[in-house]
Scaffold this motif. Structure first.
Motif, mmCIF file in Angstrom:
data_model
loop_
_atom_site.group_PDB
_atom_site.id
_atom_site.type_symbol
_atom_site.label_atom_id
_atom_site.label_comp_id
_atom_site.label_asym_id
_atom_site.label_seq_id
_atom_site.Cartn_x
_atom_site.Cartn_y
_atom_site.Cartn_z
ATOM 1 N N HIS A 17 0.805 -1.219 0.000
ATOM 2 C CA HIS A 17 0.000 0.000 0.000
ATOM 3 C C HIS A 17 0.839 1.272 0.000
ATOM 4 N N GLU A 18 2.145 1.133 -0.213
ATOM 5 C CA GLU A 18 3.026 2.282 -0.287
ATOM 6 C C GLU A 18 3.899 2.169 -1.527
ATOM 7 N N ILE A 19 4.440 3.295 -1.971
ATOM 8 C CA ILE A 19 5.383 3.263 -3.088
ATOM 9 C C ILE A 19 6.674 2.596 -2.633
ATOM 10 N N VAL A 20 7.175 3.034 -1.484
ATOM 11 C CA VAL A 20 8.397 2.469 -0.908
ATOM 12 C C VAL A 20 8.026 1.763 0.389
ATOM 13 N N TYR A 21 8.423 0.523 0.527
ATOM 14 C CA TYR A 21 8.050 -0.244 1.714
ATOM 15 C C TYR A 21 9.253 -1.022 2.250
ATOM 16 N N GLY A 22 9.189 -1.328 3.535
ATOM 17 C CA GLY A 22 10.287 -2.052 4.174
ATOM 18 C C GLY A 22 11.242 -1.100 4.867
ATOM 19 N N PRO A 23 12.490 -1.544 5.051
ATOM 20 C CA PRO A 23 13.095 -2.762 4.523
ATOM 21 C C PRO A 23 12.500 -4.046 5.113
ATOM 22 N N VAL A 24 12.554 -5.100 4.307
ATOM 23 C CA VAL A 24 12.113 -6.422 4.728
ATOM 24 C C VAL A 24 13.253 -7.400 4.472
ATOM 25 N N HIS A 25 13.187 -8.555 5.130
ATOM 26 C CA HIS A 25 14.204 -9.570 4.886
ATOM 27 C C HIS A 25 13.723 -10.499 3.783
ATOM 28 N N SER A 26 14.464 -10.542 2.700
ATOM 29 C CA SER A 26 14.146 -11.393 1.560
ATOM 30 C C SER A 26 14.938 -12.686 1.638
ATOM 31 N N ARG A 27 14.266 -13.802 1.331
ATOM 32 C CA ARG A 27 14.944 -15.097 1.335
ATOM 33 C C ARG A 27 16.121 -15.114 0.380
ATOM 34 N N ARG A 28 15.982 -14.416 -0.726
ATOM 35 C CA ARG A 28 16.978 -14.509 -1.785
ATOM 36 C C ARG A 28 17.912 -13.307 -1.875
ATOM 37 N N LEU A 29 17.472 -12.153 -1.366
ATOM 38 C CA LEU A 29 18.213 -10.918 -1.623
ATOM 39 C C LEU A 29 18.819 -10.266 -0.389
ATOM 40 N N GLY A 30 18.388 -10.677 0.806
ATOM 41 C CA GLY A 30 18.898 -10.049 2.018
ATOM 42 C C GLY A 30 17.959 -8.959 2.504
ATOM 43 N N ILE A 31 18.510 -7.889 3.072
ATOM 44 C CA ILE A 31 17.691 -6.793 3.592
ATOM 45 C C ILE A 31 17.328 -5.880 2.424
ATOM 46 N N SER A 32 16.052 -5.881 2.105
ATOM 47 C CA SER A 32 15.584 -5.280 0.855
ATOM 48 C C SER A 32 14.592 -4.142 1.104
ATOM 49 N N LEU A 33 14.846 -3.011 0.460
ATOM 50 C CA LEU A 33 13.895 -1.904 0.440
ATOM 51 C C LEU A 33 13.080 -2.034 -0.840
ATOM 52 N N GLY A 34 11.778 -2.226 -0.695
ATOM 53 C CA GLY A 34 10.931 -2.482 -1.850
ATOM 54 C C GLY A 34 10.378 -1.225 -2.482
ATOM 55 N N ILE A 35 10.188 -1.273 -3.803
ATOM 56 C CA ILE A 35 9.532 -0.190 -4.538
ATOM 57 C C ILE A 35 8.390 -0.785 -5.347
ATOM 58 N N ASN A 36 7.200 -0.224 -5.161
ATOM 59 C CA ASN A 36 6.007 -0.659 -5.881
ATOM 60 C C ASN A 36 5.615 0.431 -6.869
ATOM 61 N N LEU A 37 5.738 0.150 -8.152
ATOM 62 C CA LEU A 37 5.410 1.134 -9.185
ATOM 63 C C LEU A 37 3.966 1.039 -9.653
ATOM 64 N N LEU A 38 3.186 0.213 -8.973
ATOM 65 C CA LEU A 38 1.835 -0.115 -9.431
ATOM 66 C C LEU A 38 0.780 0.400 -8.457
ATOM 67 N N PRO A 39 -0.505 0.306 -8.803
ATOM 68 C CA PRO A 39 -1.546 0.806 -7.902
ATOM 69 C C PRO A 39 -1.453 0.186 -6.509
ATOM 70 N N TYR A 40 -1.737 0.988 -5.487
ATOM 71 C CA TYR A 40 -1.602 0.530 -4.103
ATOM 72 C C TYR A 40 -2.790 -0.315 -3.651
ATOM 73 N N ASP A 41 -3.904 -0.246 -4.396
ATOM 74 C CA ASP A 41 -5.122 -0.921 -3.930
ATOM 75 C C ASP A 41 -5.526 -2.073 -4.849
ATOM 76 N N GLY A 42 -4.628 -2.522 -5.705
ATOM 77 C CA GLY A 42 -4.962 -3.601 -6.616
ATOM 78 C C GLY A 42 -3.713 -4.180 -7.246
#
Length: 259
Positions: A7-32
């Motif tokens: 629900h945000e453009i930038v989310y985290g950081p979260v721990h990724s199984r494959r990538l480590g400590i990851s700051l996510g970016i969502n370029l898509l709609p927040y509600d779908g």
């Protein structure tokens, strides 16, 4: 049913199984969800259940949100391994994807110069020159191929283009000259009356031949981790994944296994 949406453009950081400590970016709609695949294992659910009329976030807002977050993290001396484009669907669908990558490279170099930039992509939009060129600039273009067979891909990934084919996708991936990461989801189960198992010898042997042909610098092998929109899917045991990974290593290619 899985309904994990960002629900945000930038989310985290979260721990990724494959990538480590990851700051996510969502370029898509927040509600779908907006994706050119409709994978039966997607944690965001099926496309039809999460349609949206919300506009895509603007390039300027994405840059501002990322800069604000990076400034905050640096003040906190927070550890960060990677900035990852993922979110509620396929990130390369954003019409300003290439420009957003340029902004991200600039901000990364300014605030966290040792952090990698990753893009998780189904690879369907590599025919667009700007998308291809942008993915060549990031540290980790992570591109999907879940089977060597069109019929299996149609069941598992459900691409929305009738023109999609594995052979065309392989040719696009080969244009990276090995400088990309291949990701493959292995799973078993049933969906709409179809038995699913891309770990059979027939599947794995054909997939390995394509891996050899594409020669990526790394292969990410993983299985289901979160709830999926269909309940009839099963995780592949870690030992089975490791056996597949060992066969990839015999090709001289690095593997990353997440069970």
């Amino acid at each position: 049913m899985s309904t994990i949406l960002f629900h945000e453009i930038v989310y985290g950081p979260v721990h990724s199984r494959r990538l480590g400590i990851s700051l996510g970016i969502n370029l898509l709609p927040y509600d779908g969800k907006l994706c050119s695949f409709d994978c039966i294992y997607c944690e965001c659910g099926f496309n039809k259940d999460f349609r949206t009329n919300t506009h895509l976030p603007e390039r300027e807002n994405i840059k501002a949100a990322l800069e604000d977050k990076l400034q905050s993290l640096r003040k906190e001396n927070a550890k960060l391994d990677v900035i990852t484009f993922a979110g509620n669907g396929e990130p390369t669908l954003h019409p300003k994807f290439a420009e957003i990558i340029e902004d991200t490279l600039f901000l990364r170099n300014l605030y966290y110069p040792t952090v990698k930039i990753s893009v998780l992509s189904n690879g369907m939009h590599l025919t667009k020159t700007k998308v291809f060129d942008a993915l060549k600039k990031v540290d980790e273009p992570i591109l999907k191929l879940d089977s060597a067979f069109d019929a299996t891909v149609r069941i598992i990934d459900r691409p929305n283009s009738p023109q999609y084919s594995v052979s065309k996708q392989v040719e696009l991936y080969k244009k990276f000259n090995g400088n990309f990461i291949l990701q493959t989801m292995f799973l078993r189960g049933e969906f709409e009356g179809n038995k699913i198992d891309n770990t059979t010898e027939k599947e794995v042997s054909a997939w390995l031949e394509l891996v050899r042909e594409m020669n990526p610098r790394e292969v990410m092998i993983y299985t289901i981790d979160r709830q999926t929109p269909t309940k009839q899917l099963k995780k592949v045991p870690l030992e089975d994944l490791k056996k597949i990974a060992e066969r990839v290593k015999q090709l001289g290619i690095k593997t990353n296994v997440a069970g």
